[in-house]
Design an enzyme around this catalytic site. Structure first.
Site, PDB file in Angstrom:
ATOM      1  N   CYS A  65     -11.591  18.304 -38.813  1.00 40.00           N
ATOM      2  CA  CYS A  65     -10.596  18.916 -39.691  1.00 40.00           C
ATOM      3  C   CYS A  65      -9.999  17.795 -40.544  1.00 40.00           C
ATOM      4  O   CYS A  65     -10.504  16.677 -40.512  1.00 40.00           O
ATOM      5  CB  CYS A  65      -9.536  19.697 -38.902  1.00 40.00           C
ATOM      6  SG  CYS A  65      -8.458  18.733 -37.838  1.00 40.00           S
ATOM      7  N   GLY A  68      -8.040  15.685 -37.802  1.00 36.88           N
ATOM      8  CA  GLY A  68      -8.627  15.682 -36.465  1.00 36.88           C
ATOM      9  C   GLY A  68      -7.632  16.070 -35.384  1.00 36.88           C
ATOM     10  O   GLY A  68      -8.017  16.413 -34.272  1.00 36.88           O
ATOM     11  N   HIS A  98     -14.146   5.441 -20.468  1.00 37.45           N
ATOM     12  CA  HIS A  98     -12.974   5.571 -19.594  1.00 37.45           C
ATOM     13  C   HIS A  98     -12.602   7.011 -19.287  1.00 37.45           C
ATOM     14  O   HIS A  98     -12.089   7.290 -18.201  1.00 37.45           O
ATOM     15  CB  HIS A  98     -11.764   4.882 -20.220  1.00 37.45           C
ATOM     16  CG  HIS A  98     -11.943   3.420 -20.396  1.00 37.45           C
ATOM     17  ND1 HIS A  98     -10.936   2.603 -20.840  1.00 37.45           N
ATOM     18  CD2 HIS A  98     -13.017   2.603 -20.206  1.00 37.45           C
ATOM     19  CE1 HIS A  98     -11.362   1.357 -20.904  1.00 37.45           C
ATOM     20  NE2 HIS A  98     -12.631   1.336 -20.531  1.00 37.45           N
TER      21      HIS A  98
END
Length: 147
Positions: A65, A68, A98
């Protein structure tokens, strides 16, 4: 690996470029829209793509978008989704190593194509580290989601 794609009107052109990149790299994909530049509501498209990832029909997702942010917020409301808004190489590596992120959110109005291409390819090729400390943290996220 099959990738779920979605965008709003602001991210449409970048999503189309990402489709070309993914095809060139040999990825399968499913496009959940938006299919043009007419204004639409990003949560509708983010939810469709995220549900497909959550159900396992697609292994990863990419949402685009303007910033984002909206796409990442909407996707993270779907159980089983860990959507990460990335803006450079390091955030793309970190979200996979992670956090075992399964959806990438990108801000089409904030990044140039070379950066976007690097982020997408890094997100798709970086494995989860599997380190115990990260696995424990993901388990805690899942518990939060289930309560």
């Amino acid at each position: 690996m099959k990738i779920a794609l979605a965008s709003d009107h602001a991210g449409f052109e970048v999503k189309e470029q990402i489709k070309v990149l993914l095809e060139k790299e040999g990825y399968k994909m499913e496009d959940f829209g938006n299919y043009g530049l007419e204004a639409v509501d990003y949560p509708d498209f983010a939810a469709q793509a995220a549900r497909t990832v959550s159900l396992g029909d697609c292994q990863r997702g990419i949402l685009v978008c303007g910033s984002g942010i909206g796409m990442s917020i909407a996707a993270n409301k779907i159980p089983g989704i860990r959507a990460a808004l990335c803006h450079d190489h390091l955030t793309a590596v970190s979200c996979r190593e992670h956090n075992d992120a399964n959806i990438l959110a990108i801000g089409a109005r904030l990044l140039g194509w070379n950066t976007i291409e690097d982020i997408v390819l890094t997100f798709l090729t970086t494995p989860f580290s599997g380190e115990a400390r990260h696995a424990v943290r993901i388990e805690k996220i899942v518990k939060l989601e289930n309560n």
